[in-house]
Design a protein around this motif. Structure first.
Motif, PDB file in Angstrom:
ATOM      1  N   ALA A  90       0.831  -1.208   0.000  1.00 60.09           N
ATOM      2  CA  ALA A  90       0.000   0.000   0.000  1.00 60.09           C
ATOM      3  C   ALA A  90       0.861   1.251   0.000  1.00 60.09           C
ATOM      4  O   ALA A  90       0.613   2.202  -0.752  1.00 60.09           O
ATOM      5  CB  ALA A  90      -0.934  -0.015   1.209  1.00 60.09           C
ATOM      6  N   SER A 150      -2.998  -1.832  -5.540  1.00 58.97           N
ATOM      7  CA  SER A 150      -4.160  -1.896  -6.439  1.00 58.97           C
ATOM      8  C   SER A 150      -3.932  -2.824  -7.628  1.00 58.97           C
ATOM      9  O   SER A 150      -4.894  -3.228  -8.288  1.00 58.97           O
ATOM     10  CB  SER A 150      -4.518  -0.496  -6.935  1.00 58.97           C
ATOM     11  N   TYR A 151      -2.683  -3.160  -7.916  1.00 56.27           N
ATOM     12  CA  TYR A 151      -2.385  -4.043  -9.049  1.00 56.27           C
ATOM     13  C   TYR A 151      -2.485  -5.526  -8.671  1.00 56.27           C
ATOM     14  O   TYR A 151      -2.524  -6.377  -9.561  1.00 56.27           O
ATOM     15  CB  TYR A 151      -0.970  -3.784  -9.572  1.00 56.27           C
TER      16      TYR A 151
END
Length: 218
Positions: free
Chosen positions: A138, A144-145
Motif C-alpha cells: 500500500a 491496487s495491481y
C-alpha cells in the motif's frame, strides 16, 4: 501464461535500500556511530538468522525483532536492554525510520502494468508477516495491481515448501503450469517454484536484469 506471481522484498520492494537508509539515520542516534559496510553486513546477517528462526516457528514475530537487537547491539558496543519492553522501545526507533524509507523499485509499477495489460492475474508470494507486507504494498503504491497477496503467515507454509506456490496459484484461480514466478532469490523463487510446477525466472539485479525483461507484453 494466465498469471504471474512476484516475490516482494528485493523484487518489487527495495528492502536493501530501505534498511540501508534506516541504519544510516538510526545508528548515530542510538550509538553515535556511522554506518559502515561491515555494520551493514552484520545487520543483514542477524536479520536473516532471526527471521529464519521465525519462519521455523522458533520465535514469535516480535521475538525475532528482539533477537536482532540482542545479536546486533553488542556489535556496536551497546548494552542489551534487560527487558522485552525496553528492546521493543529500541526497535520502535528502527521500525519508524524503516517505514518512512519504504520504496518500490523503479521498474516495479511498469512491470505490473504490463502484466495487467496482458490480462494476467497478479499475485505476491512472500515469506513475511501479513500485516507488514500488505502495508508495504500500500505504501509504495502497488496494492491496487495485486489480485492476491500470500504470506508465509497467512498460508501456514513458507517458500520453498511446494504448498506455498500451489496455494498462491489456487488463490489466483490458475493452474501452476499457467503461472510464472519471478523473484530475486534463485533457490526460493526459481528452483522451488519450478519444482512445484510453475514457470519461473530469476530477477538477478546485480547482473543487470530488470522486471521489464521478465514480464513480456503478449
Amino acid at each position: 501464461m494466465k498469471a504471474v506471481i512476484f516475490d516482494l522484498d528485493n523484487t518489487l520492494f527495495d528492502h536493501t535500500a530501505s534498511v540501508t537508509t534506516t541504519l544510516r539515520g538510526w545508528l548515530p542516534t542510538l550509538a553515535g556511530v556511522e554506518l559502515t559496510d561491515e555494520l551493514l553486513a552484520a545487520w543483514f546477517e542477524v536479520e536473516q538468522r532471526n527471521f529464519d528462526a521465525w519462519l521455523a516457528g522458533q520465535l514469535a514475530h516480535q521475538g525475532q525483532r528482539r533477537g536482532r537487537l540482542r545479536d546486533f547491539l553488542p556489535v556496536i558496543g551497546q548494552p542489551v536492554p534487560a527487558t522485552d519492553e525496553e528492546l521493543d522501545e529500541v526497535f520502535a526507533g528502527f521500525l519508524n525510520l524503516y517505514e518512512q524509507s519504504w520504496a518500490a523499485f523503479p521498474d516495479a509499477e511498469p512491470a505490473l502494468k504490463v502484466a495487467k495489460s496482458n490480462g494476467w492475474r497478479i499475485g505476491v508470494l512472500t515469506n513475511g508477516a501479513t500485516l507488514q507486507q500488505n502495508a508495504k504494498l500500500a505504501a509504495i503504491g502497488l496494492a491496487s495491481y495485486i489480485d492476491a497477496v500470500a504470506t508465509s503467515q497467512s498460508l501456514g507454509f513458507s517458500k520453498p515448501a511446494p504448498e506455498a506456490y500451489l496455494l498462491t496459484c489456487e488463490a489466483l484461480g490458475v493452474d501452476p503450469a499457467e503461472t510464472l514466478m519471478i523473484g530475486d532469490n534463485l533457490e526460493l523463487d526459481v528452483v522451488a517454484a519450478r519444482a512445484a510446477g510453475l514457470s519461473a525466472e530469476h530477477l538477478d539485479r546485480p547482473a543487470g536484469i530488470t522486471l521489464l525483461q521478465l514480464v513480456p507484453a503478449v
